[in-house]
Write an enzyme that holds these catalytic residues in place. Structure first.
Site, PDB file in Angstrom:
ATOM      1  N   LYS A 192      37.420  -4.667 -60.834  1.00 35.08           N
ATOM      2  CA  LYS A 192      38.742  -5.239 -61.088  1.00 35.08           C
ATOM      3  C   LYS A 192      39.700  -4.677 -60.039  1.00 35.08           C
ATOM      4  O   LYS A 192      39.927  -3.461 -59.983  1.00 35.08           O
ATOM      5  CB  LYS A 192      39.192  -4.851 -62.500  1.00 35.08           C
ATOM      6  CG  LYS A 192      40.602  -5.209 -62.868  1.00 35.08           C
ATOM      7  CD  LYS A 192      40.901  -6.680 -62.790  1.00 35.08           C
ATOM      8  CE  LYS A 192      40.029  -7.522 -63.701  1.00 35.08           C
ATOM      9  NZ  LYS A 192      40.262  -8.951 -63.625  1.00 35.08           N
ATOM     10  N   HIS A 328      33.696 -14.811 -68.233  1.00 36.01           N
ATOM     11  CA  HIS A 328      34.838 -13.903 -68.247  1.00 36.01           C
ATOM     12  C   HIS A 328      34.846 -13.063 -69.526  1.00 36.01           C
ATOM     13  O   HIS A 328      34.279 -13.467 -70.533  1.00 36.01           O
ATOM     14  CB  HIS A 328      36.101 -14.780 -68.176  1.00 36.01           C
ATOM     15  CG  HIS A 328      37.366 -14.138 -68.618  1.00 36.01           C
ATOM     16  ND1 HIS A 328      37.832 -14.228 -69.917  1.00 36.01           N
ATOM     17  CD2 HIS A 328      38.280 -13.418 -67.939  1.00 36.01           C
ATOM     18  CE1 HIS A 328      38.986 -13.597 -70.003  1.00 36.01           C
ATOM     19  NE2 HIS A 328      39.280 -13.094 -68.819  1.00 36.01           N
TER      20      HIS A 328
HETATM   21  O1  GKR Z   1      41.063  -6.310 -68.940  1.00 39.21           O
HETATM   22  O2  GKR Z   1      42.714  -5.973 -67.597  1.00 39.21           O
HETATM   23  C1  GKR Z   1      41.730  -6.612 -67.975  1.00 39.21           C
HETATM   24  C2  GKR Z   1      41.320  -7.811 -67.167  1.00 39.21           C
HETATM   25  O3  GKR Z   1      42.205  -8.001 -66.110  1.00 39.21           O
HETATM   26  C3  GKR Z   1      41.291  -9.027 -68.042  1.00 39.21           C
HETATM   27  O4  GKR Z   1      42.499  -9.149 -68.739  1.00 39.21           O
HETATM   28  C4  GKR Z   1      41.045 -10.307 -67.273  1.00 39.21           C
HETATM   29  O5  GKR Z   1      41.334 -11.403 -68.086  1.00 39.21           O
HETATM   30  O6  GKR Z   1      38.754  -9.554 -67.112  1.00 39.21           O
HETATM   31  C5  GKR Z   1      39.642 -10.537 -66.875  1.00 39.21           C
HETATM   32  C6  GKR Z   1      39.410 -11.285 -65.586  1.00 39.21           C
HETATM   33  O7  GKR Z   1      38.287 -11.384 -65.154  1.00 39.21           O
HETATM   34  O8  GKR Z   1      40.349 -11.841 -65.025  1.00 39.21           O
HETATM   35 MG    MG Z   2      38.803 -12.704 -63.527  1.00 39.12          MG
END
Ligand code: GKR
Ligand code: MG
Length: 433
Positions: A192, A328
């Protein structure tokens, strides 16, 4: 068969301080557990996004659910997902950009999954087989790495273990990957991004590539934090590291931005595919994405797209248009993990290992009998257990409800957490770099 009971449980689960372009995870993530009970006393379950608004949405549908036949209920609720417009949506719950119809689609998804679990448990058949037969017995997931501040999440009085410690550098991201792979056997890795200047994140991917080699496909997802130019530069920089089964996920905002990144990369002979769960969150988006070649891999999510059967449709659509399909995730427990696994088990054209936040949640928060669902060799096994293959443990569920009752959170607000704990002036800027 008749549904005679609907129970909606708001729960809170400890969540470590993970970072993304949305901000910082709060110490608790909120989930809703849904129970549908049949006249015969069989219980179907599902797990959905949490907080007051979601629970209220289920309550508002109570009269349409109680008394209905679970074999037919979803047909009568289809209107909740019919309004399938390519609006400005987001799959990250409660962040700017989310529109009203998301709440409907999310409610429909959870009801569909609970109906399938109820039917499966009533007739003794696993959900993936109920939907025409599984196409795989094991569903692969990837190691989902996050930049993370020190601390385990939850409340300080719980004295939780901070398994991964602080991870804010390329070296500690590699350490996090190693820990996760050692423990769960994942065979692909997603980082991420959208947290630090792109050069630092490029360096993290390079170090992951060095540490694990080309047999571990790599992905990076900054959730639209980069301009088209920056996205193209990252595509150039990581041409080798993201080759093979790797991908660049939602680098730039919007279908147009993604299409521009793709055009420029292709013009330079860089074929790294672009994946998306931000630019493509509905069937209408897929139409646009195909027209403009903005997205080559759609990240589905049974919690958003209308449940398991809509993902089966999406799988066919992706196959038809030569798109890849991945999955996702958001912070979740074992009921969601099993719903995701059964969805993947019943979707023939799922071409990539799925995302999961599951390693970030602790056993003390799990609500299913027996505790955490095992991930072995990077995969979740689909057994012959009926329905989703998990049932609720009343004591564990009660603990989740108690945490919800006593914690201060009622919806997800990563930007507010960021201002509280990291930078009082922080604002989400898209694109930031
Ligand atoms: O858990 O902060 C998180 C992610 O950024 C999540 O909210 C996203 O929706 O995992 C997600 C993604 O692939 O964009
Ligand atoms: Mg994503």
């Amino acid at each position: 068969m008749r549904i005679t009971g609907l129970r909606v449980h708001s729960i809170a689960i400890g969540d470590p301080p993970l970072r993304s372009s949305y901000g910082l995870h709060a110490p608790f993530a909120l989930r809703t557990i849904l129970e549908l009970e049949s006249a015969a006393g069989v219980i179907g379950i599902s797990e959905a996004h949490g907080g007051e608004a979601n629970a209220a949405k289920f309550e508002s549908l109570r009269d349409r659910i109680v008394g209905a036949d679970p074999w037919q209920l979803c047909g009568s609720l289809l209107g909740l997902i019919e309004d399938d417009v390519a609006g400005d949506r987001s799959q990250t719950h409660r962040v700017p950009g989310e529109n009203v119809s998301d709440a409907d689609a999310r409610a429909f998804s959870a009801i569909e999954i609970a109906c399938l679990d109820l039917i499966g448990k009533s007739v003794g058949v696993p959900v993936c087989d109920l939907l025409g037969g599984r196409v795989r017995d094991e569903v692969p997931f990837s190691a989902y790495l996050f930049y993370k501040h020190a601390g385990p999440g939850g409340s300080p009085s719980e004295k939780r273990e901070d398994e991964y410690g602080e991870c804010l550098t390329p070296e500690t991201i590699v350490r996090q990957a190693r820990q996760m792979i050692d423990r769960y056997g994942f065979q692909s890795i997603k980082l991420k991004g959208g947290v630090f200047p792109p050069d630092e994140e490029v360096e993290a991917i390079r170090q992951l590539y060095k540490a694990f080699g080309p047999s571990y496909p790599l992905r990076i997802d900054p959730n639209s934090a980069w301009t088209v130019e920056t996205s193209v530069q990252v595509g150039r920089d990581l041409k080798t590291e993201l080759a093979g089964e790797g991908y660049l996920e939602d680098p730039a905002p919007g279908i147009d931005g993604m299409a521009a990144v793709r055009r420029q990369l292709l013009a330079e002979g860089i074929t790294t595919p672009l994946a998306s769960n931000v630019a493509t969150t509905s069937f209408a988006h897929v139409r646009e994405a195909v027209k403009t070649d903005a997205v080559q891999i759609v990240l589905c999510d049974p919690h958003y797209w209308g449940g398991v059967r809509q993902i089966q449709h999406l799988s066919k659509v992706c196959h038809t248009f030569g798109l890849g399909l991945s999955m996702h995730s958001n912070s979740h427990l074992g009921v969601s993990l099993m719903a995701m696994a059964h969805t993947a088990g019943a979707a023939p054209h799922l071409t990539y290992a799925c995302d999961t936040h599951y390693p970030w949640q602790a056993d003390e928060d799990e609500v299913v009998v027996g505790g955490r669902v095992p991930i072995v060799g990077g995969a979740v096994k689909l057994t012959d257990a009926p329905g989703l293959g998990v049932t609720l443990d009343p004591d564990r569920l009660a603990r989740g409800r108690e945490r919800y009752a006593t914690c201060e959170f009622r919806n997800r607000d990563d930007a507010a957490e960021m201002r509280k704990h990291v930078d009082p002036t922080w604002k989400r800027i898209v694109p930031r770099w």
